[in-house]
Design a protein around this motif. Structure first.
Motif, mmCIF file in Angstrom:
data_model
loop_
_atom_site.group_PDB
_atom_site.id
_atom_site.type_symbol
_atom_site.label_atom_id
_atom_site.label_comp_id
_atom_site.label_asym_id
_atom_site.label_seq_id
_atom_site.Cartn_x
_atom_site.Cartn_y
_atom_site.Cartn_z
ATOM 1 N N ASP A 182 0.829 -1.207 0.000
ATOM 2 C CA ASP A 182 0.000 0.000 0.000
ATOM 3 C C ASP A 182 0.860 1.253 0.000
ATOM 4 O O ASP A 182 0.438 2.302 -0.479
ATOM 5 N N GLU A 183 2.068 1.145 0.555
ATOM 6 C CA GLU A 183 2.997 2.274 0.574
ATOM 7 C C GLU A 183 4.412 1.753 0.724
ATOM 8 O O GLU A 183 4.646 0.650 1.238
ATOM 9 N N VAL A 184 5.366 2.574 0.256
ATOM 10 C CA VAL A 184 6.786 2.235 0.315
ATOM 11 C C VAL A 184 7.526 3.334 1.050
ATOM 12 O O VAL A 184 7.289 4.528 0.805
ATOM 13 N N VAL A 185 8.419 2.954 1.960
ATOM 14 C CA VAL A 185 9.289 3.899 2.662
ATOM 15 C C VAL A 185 10.712 3.638 2.182
ATOM 16 O O VAL A 185 11.221 2.514 2.301
ATOM 17 N N TRP A 186 11.354 4.675 1.636
ATOM 18 C CA TRP A 186 12.690 4.528 1.067
ATOM 19 C C TRP A 186 13.754 4.936 2.085
ATOM 20 O O TRP A 186 13.761 6.059 2.576
ATOM 21 N N THR A 187 14.659 4.028 2.399
ATOM 22 C CA THR A 187 15.819 4.340 3.254
ATOM 23 C C THR A 187 17.099 3.963 2.506
ATOM 24 O O THR A 187 18.101 3.617 3.125
ATOM 25 N N THR A 188 17.029 4.024 1.194
ATOM 26 C CA THR A 188 18.146 3.594 0.347
ATOM 27 C C THR A 188 19.298 4.576 0.412
ATOM 28 O O THR A 188 19.224 5.610 1.074
ATOM 29 N N SER A 189 20.358 4.263 -0.313
ATOM 30 C CA SER A 189 21.592 5.049 -0.259
ATOM 31 C C SER A 189 21.351 6.515 -0.595
ATOM 32 O O SER A 189 20.395 6.863 -1.297
ATOM 33 N N SER A 190 22.246 7.358 -0.118
ATOM 34 C CA SER A 190 22.103 8.800 -0.243
ATOM 35 C C SER A 190 22.646 9.317 -1.562
ATOM 36 O O SER A 190 23.621 8.790 -2.103
ATOM 37 N N GLY A 191 22.013 10.367 -2.081
ATOM 38 C CA GLY A 191 22.485 11.045 -3.269
ATOM 39 C C GLY A 191 22.885 12.476 -2.937
ATOM 40 O O GLY A 191 22.478 13.030 -1.916
ATOM 41 N N ALA A 192 23.687 13.073 -3.790
ATOM 42 C CA ALA A 192 24.130 14.456 -3.587
ATOM 43 C C ALA A 192 23.129 15.418 -4.215
ATOM 44 O O ALA A 192 22.499 15.095 -5.227
ATOM 45 N N PRO A 193 22.952 16.608 -3.614
ATOM 46 C CA PRO A 193 22.089 17.622 -4.241
ATOM 47 C C PRO A 193 22.553 17.907 -5.664
ATOM 48 O O PRO A 193 23.734 18.161 -5.917
ATOM 49 N N ALA A 194 21.619 17.889 -6.618
ATOM 50 C CA ALA A 194 21.974 17.986 -8.037
ATOM 51 C C ALA A 194 22.647 19.302 -8.394
ATOM 52 O O ALA A 194 23.506 19.352 -9.285
ATOM 53 N N TRP A 195 22.308 20.395 -7.685
ATOM 54 C CA TRP A 195 22.835 21.703 -8.068
ATOM 55 C C TRP A 195 24.347 21.821 -7.841
ATOM 56 O O TRP A 195 24.990 22.712 -8.420
ATOM 57 N N LEU A 196 24.921 20.926 -7.057
ATOM 58 C CA LEU A 196 26.365 20.989 -6.833
ATOM 59 C C LEU A 196 27.148 20.780 -8.134
ATOM 60 O O LEU A 196 28.260 21.288 -8.285
ATOM 61 N N ALA A 241 32.386 10.849 -8.168
ATOM 62 C CA ALA A 241 31.515 10.320 -9.218
ATOM 63 C C ALA A 241 30.046 10.415 -8.858
ATOM 64 O O ALA A 241 29.183 10.472 -9.744
ATOM 65 N N ASP A 242 29.745 10.461 -7.558
ATOM 66 C CA ASP A 242 28.351 10.530 -7.117
ATOM 67 C C ASP A 242 27.873 11.962 -6.876
ATOM 68 O O ASP A 242 26.734 12.174 -6.465
ATOM 69 N N GLY A 243 28.767 12.940 -7.108
ATOM 70 C CA GLY A 243 28.369 14.333 -6.969
ATOM 71 C C GLY A 243 28.606 14.953 -5.615
ATOM 72 O O GLY A 243 28.183 16.089 -5.360
ATOM 73 N N PHE A 244 29.318 14.253 -4.720
ATOM 74 C CA PHE A 244 29.634 14.804 -3.403
ATOM 75 C C PHE A 244 30.933 15.605 -3.471
ATOM 76 O O PHE A 244 31.804 15.335 -4.310
ATOM 77 N N VAL A 245 31.084 16.567 -2.566
ATOM 78 C CA VAL A 245 32.220 17.492 -2.594
ATOM 79 C C VAL A 245 33.485 16.792 -2.093
ATOM 80 O O VAL A 245 33.545 16.334 -0.953
#
Length: 379
Positions: free
Chosen positions: A247-261, A270-274
């Motif tokens: 009925d619903e999904v809760v996502w606790t998957t790996s973290s991504g970097a804010p795209a504006w960086l 490679a993943d967009g982190f500083v």
């Protein structure tokens, strides 16, 4: 904004109210008239991630696990600016905010956390990150449980520490909520879904055994090797063709970097982190620092609050040294770190050095250490 040629004070801009930056605010408050410090955050309140499972489970109130950034800044001679950064121009030393204003800086530090990283092409569901706004999304799950006339089917995607703790906490929260409603609707059918072949791949075998036993005891179904590739209506689809009705999904998957960086010109991984050096300083722009989830360390570590907390004192000292033209100190993230996994049933698992234990005494100790951390930043 003020004319920086007239205003001779050095300006330190802190983007984000993460675990490292609250310590920076506390430690740099004695800079006086020589330095202007501005903390920018999209929310006045900064949650302590270590207490989030307790909040979900109903042990803590919102006030119990959140730091009031505005009040902290008022006590620490720091200006608090409620707003969201959407860009950096490192050549002119300016930060662009969502309201299209610009903020000048002499020294800039980023502790802006991370964003949900969902499978390609998948949307929908409830993301735990950013934690600062998760409390509102948690209300969505409460509402779903309130209105559900049949057994509520809920999947938590991610079998790392975050996913495990969220699953246990939701079990307690939603079971109690439905019980208070006094409705015999079949309760909650809870699933823990993970891409990899086993729970907690970076922790000890004993910790995995304790978690597996707790999942069975609390009637949480575990689906390892379930690599989610689609969410079709109310069905999770795995790469191997398995399907799970939800009925619903809760996502606790790996973290991504804010795209504006990626538009800033900063050196990113490679993943967009500083990318930062041993002093938490940007590899491309020495007047910029980063800590917490958004930082890509020379010696990588998981995206976990424990590292941001440890980085706070080093970050504060290195900002101070930069203002004085001194060499930086080295941040040495711990190679072995204690992990505490809340089971939301009064017991907590502690895991370090390949050894694990479970007990109520660990829960009491965890509450004491978490509360002690929060007390640093409140009156």
């Amino acid at each position: 904004m003020a004319d920086r040629g007239v205003d001779r004070r050095k300006r330190v801009v802190l983007l984000g109210g993460g675990h490292a930056h609250v310590e920076v605010v506390r430690r740099l408050q004695g800079q006086g008239a020589r330095v202007e410090i501005i903390l920018v955050s999209p929310s006045r309140y900064a949650p302590y991630s270590g207490m989030l499972p307790g909040y979900i489970a109903g042990r803590y109130t919102f006030e119990d696990f959140n730091i009031d950034l505005q009040a902290l800044c008022q006590r620490s001679n720091t200006t608090f600016h409620e707003g969201m950064a959407i860009g950096i121009d490192p050549e002119t030393h300016r930060v662009r905010l969502a309201d299209d204003t610009w903020l000048d800086y002499d020294v800039l530090s980023l502790d802006i956390g991370s964003t949900p990283s969902l499978p390609d092409g998948v949307s929908g569901g409830v993301a735990v990150k950013p934690i600062a706004s998760f409390t509102a999304r948690l209300d969505q799950l409460d509402h779903l449980a309130h209105k559900s006339e049949n057994r509520l089917r809920l999947a938590v995607v991610g079998q790392g520490i975050a996913g495990i703790e969220v699953a246990f906490a939701l079990r307690k929260r939603l079971d109690e909520l439905i019980s208070r409603d006094g409705r015999a609707n079949g309760g909650v059918e809870l699933h823990l879904v993970g891409r990899g072949p086993r729970l907690l791949p970076e922790r000890s075998e004993h910790a995995r055994k304790l978690v597996s036993e707790a999942l069975l005891d609390q009637d949480i179904a575990h689906h390892p090797g379930f690599d989610v590739v689609a969410l079709e209506g109310k069905t999770l689809v795995a790469a191997d063709g398995r399907r799970l009705a939800v009925d619903e999904v809760v996502w606790t998957t790996s973290s991504g970097a804010p795209a504006w960086l990626r538009q800033t010109g900063l050196a990113l991984d490679a993943d967009g982190f500083v990318r930062v050096d041993a002093g938490l300083r940007s590899l491309s722009h020495p007047e910029i620092f980063a800590a917490g989830d958004v930082a890509a360390l020379e010696d990588p570590r998981p995206k976990a609050g424990v590292f941001a907390v440890r980085a706070g004192p080093v970050l504060a000292e290195n900002i101070r040294r930069t203002l004085c033209g001194k060499s930086l100190m080295r941040y040495r993230p711990q190679r072995a770190w204690l992990v505490l996994i809340s089971l939301a049933n009064g017991r907590t698992i502690a895991d370090k050095w390949g050894l694990a234990a479970s007990g109520r005494w660990i829960t009491i100790w965890k509450h004491w250490t978490d509360s002690r951390f929060l007390r640093r930043f409140v009156k």
